[in-house]
Design an enzyme around this catalytic site. Sequence first.
Site, PDB file in Angstrom:
ATOM      1  N   GLN A 140      44.311  38.544  44.495  1.00 28.59           N
ATOM      2  CA  GLN A 140      43.195  37.614  44.309  1.00 28.59           C
ATOM      3  C   GLN A 140      43.682  36.233  43.880  1.00 28.59           C
ATOM      4  O   GLN A 140      43.004  35.227  44.095  1.00 28.59           O
ATOM      5  CB  GLN A 140      42.218  38.184  43.286  1.00 28.59           C
ATOM      6  N   VAL A 154      44.171  14.475  52.232  1.00 27.43           N
ATOM      7  CA  VAL A 154      44.132  13.619  53.421  1.00 27.43           C
ATOM      8  C   VAL A 154      43.075  14.118  54.403  1.00 27.43           C
ATOM      9  O   VAL A 154      42.294  13.337  54.946  1.00 27.43           O
ATOM     10  CB  VAL A 154      45.514  13.586  54.111  1.00 27.43           C
ATOM     11  N   HIS A 208      53.768  32.662  47.064  1.00 26.99           N
ATOM     12  CA  HIS A 208      53.564  31.207  47.055  1.00 26.99           C
ATOM     13  C   HIS A 208      53.125  30.737  45.677  1.00 26.99           C
ATOM     14  O   HIS A 208      52.364  31.419  44.977  1.00 26.99           O
ATOM     15  CB  HIS A 208      52.528  30.803  48.096  1.00 26.99           C
ATOM     16  N   HIS A 231      59.866  31.383  48.671  1.00 32.18           N
ATOM     17  CA  HIS A 231      58.653  32.124  48.344  1.00 32.18           C
ATOM     18  C   HIS A 231      58.699  33.555  48.882  1.00 32.18           C
ATOM     19  O   HIS A 231      58.012  34.440  48.351  1.00 32.18           O
ATOM     20  CB  HIS A 231      57.415  31.382  48.866  1.00 32.18           C
ATOM     21  N   ARG A 331      46.062  36.264  74.510  1.00 33.53           N
ATOM     22  CA  ARG A 331      46.747  36.368  75.807  1.00 33.53           C
ATOM     23  C   ARG A 331      48.160  36.913  75.617  1.00 33.53           C
ATOM     24  O   ARG A 331      48.627  37.757  76.388  1.00 33.53           O
ATOM     25  CB  ARG A 331      46.779  35.003  76.486  1.00 33.53           C
ATOM     26  N   ARG A 350      55.438  38.458  79.626  1.00 39.05           N
ATOM     27  CA  ARG A 350      55.550  38.212  81.056  1.00 39.05           C
ATOM     28  C   ARG A 350      56.263  36.899  81.330  1.00 39.05           C
ATOM     29  O   ARG A 350      56.161  35.927  80.577  1.00 39.05           O
ATOM     30  CB  ARG A 350      54.159  38.163  81.685  1.00 39.05           C
ATOM     31  N   LYS A 352      55.567  34.651  83.434  1.00 40.74           N
ATOM     32  CA  LYS A 352      54.660  33.522  83.641  1.00 40.74           C
ATOM     33  C   LYS A 352      54.180  32.897  82.329  1.00 40.74           C
ATOM     34  O   LYS A 352      53.546  31.842  82.336  1.00 40.74           O
ATOM     35  CB  LYS A 352      53.454  33.960  84.480  1.00 40.74           C
ATOM     36  N   ARG A 370      51.500  15.646  62.643  1.00 45.21           N
ATOM     37  CA  ARG A 370      50.183  15.061  62.405  1.00 45.21           C
ATOM     38  C   ARG A 370      49.589  15.448  61.055  1.00 45.21           C
ATOM     39  O   ARG A 370      48.782  14.689  60.508  1.00 45.21           O
ATOM     40  CB  ARG A 370      49.222  15.499  63.508  1.00 45.21           C
ATOM     41  N   ARG A 449      43.334   7.711  43.626  1.00 49.98           N
ATOM     42  CA  ARG A 449      43.944   7.214  44.876  1.00 49.98           C
ATOM     43  C   ARG A 449      44.836   5.992  44.636  1.00 49.98           C
ATOM     44  O   ARG A 449      44.981   5.133  45.502  1.00 49.98           O
ATOM     45  CB  ARG A 449      42.851   6.865  45.885  1.00 49.98           C
TER      46      ARG A 449
END
Length: 623
Positions: A140, A154, A208, A231, A331, A350, A352, A370, A449
């Site tokens: 928990q 952010v 963690h 961790h 997939r 596979r 492909k 990003r 900030r």
Amino acid sequence: MRKLEVPPKRARCGTPSPPREHGTALAEPAGAEPEDDADPQSWSPERLCTFLSHHGFSNPALLSRFRENKIRGSQLPHLNESLLEELGVRSLEDRQKMMDCIRELNQNHDNAMKIFNDPIHGHIDLHPLLIRIIDTPQFQRLRYIKQLGGSYYVFPGASHNRFEHSLGVGYLAGCLVRALQEKQPELHITERDMLCVQIAGLCHDLGHGPFSHMFDGRFIPLARPELNWKHEIASVQMFDHLINANGIESIMKKYGLIPEEDICFIKEQIAGPLDSTVENSSWPYKGRPEEKNFLYEIVANKRNGIDVDKWDYFARDCHHLGIQNNFDYQRFIKFARVCEVDEKKHICTRDKEVGNLYDMFHTRNSLHRRAYQHKVGNIIETMITDAFLKADPYIQIEGAEGKKYKLSTAIDDMEAYTKLTDNIFLEILHSSDPRLAEAREILHKVECRKLYKFVGETQPTGGEKIRMEECDQLPKGVAASKPQSIALKVELKAEDFIVDVIDMDYGMKEKNPIDNVRFYCKSNRRKAVMITKDQVSQLLPEKFAEQLIRVYCKKTDKESLDAARKYFVQWCINKNFTKPQDGDVVAPTLTPMKASWNSQCGGQRPDCNREGCKARGALFKEN
């Protein structure tokens, strides 16, 4: 007598065997069998016969047929009147009575399942043993640790925690292992194997610390540089503590696990081989034999990095960040098969799908660029780290036997570490202890900030990269790079700068992870083949790793920032780093000093015929 074929259980993606919690809720007559907590899905043929005998089906011939056909608890949901008739239940009344008995057992069993409505995977159900693990203080605790650490400051949607990610990984681990079991029964994947893989997925992030990777990637290396701590190590230790503190080992036995083997197997899936003395042997694992090598590639794939942990955080983080996720794990599961590679069994896909896997690693790199390594998110984590370092000597966390620990030493005692979450931020911020004044001031700046300011970003050129042991000296190098040709109003010192070195890659440093993936073709699903990058596309990366160097300034006034940017540009010139993107704007008198930084090619390209370029190149040619 021909052996009766009872179909294996078909489950939705990742759905574990239908569980129940404590005992069968069927009303039993006096003298009935003792209550058994074990999951009916794990019942052996003998245990199933005992159950039937105590519920009025005591015909020896009938029970003998159940034993001969090896009818197990996991096959109960698939028994219908036709199959029961083949098993020797001749009377329609008896068949209906047995069907009612099985239906009631399954109904009570289903009622004990826990269903989670997950925003990523929809409604998922988890085995009751996983629920018992989830409902502990050690698990928990993950509710109070942000998945993306400082990125929440952010991206306002990135408020999710390690708790829900862990549920998702446990679920996806069940998806993949059960798909392999159903497609390839020759692999002999047992219910024990599947349950252990799900537990490993569930518990892989128990270790963690506050703000996730900020703790093990920034704080601990600075607070305890002599310690090689990750961790994953703490996850194994916390898992042991969870089991011992909550009596989980006895519950594991009731669900058919063998703690001596299975706890080792679970921990090996999280952290790799536990015995460092056997790491170089041909088979360093003890939890499962070498023929089940592929099971170690589901939760944390050390071979190529394609694992369910990534699949969940790709989908979950993109959802909360507002970024498109282009990888479809469902997939991959559809096409996953185990093939033999160099006399070992590995998970393959596979041929492909090779392009999709390159897209998967590109997605990982894009997320880092990003979001995970966002320049503002990183500096916020740096500021929080600074605050934690200043607060460290004065924090008291009680561990086992009343012993007190600091922020940096709580990892040595799992009872103390259980109490250490993101909440420590607010404890410091709202503390009135004068010894925490410096730490409190930094966290107050984060809240308001008033952040350290970004100065610029560059990269090393050539093959040389900055080594970890060199990072401490980088601010001194920036401070020593004061431009001599420009008059500056402010002189800056090393303590005014922060240099953040970030290694970006596809998960295996300079290596291409797809080189460690094997594929199979439609014409032969058993033969594993390698597909090189050149066979896929000419547009794929030539390199799979790079290093970013970001410089920040702690002083935020206009004069200091203007000077810091010029220090930074001069440092890049001195170190032969790449030109900062805004170099011509922030230091227009400095950038012409380096020929390769000119807005044109500087006459350096052999095919250049422009006189202006050649003249500029001659003018600024370096000695």
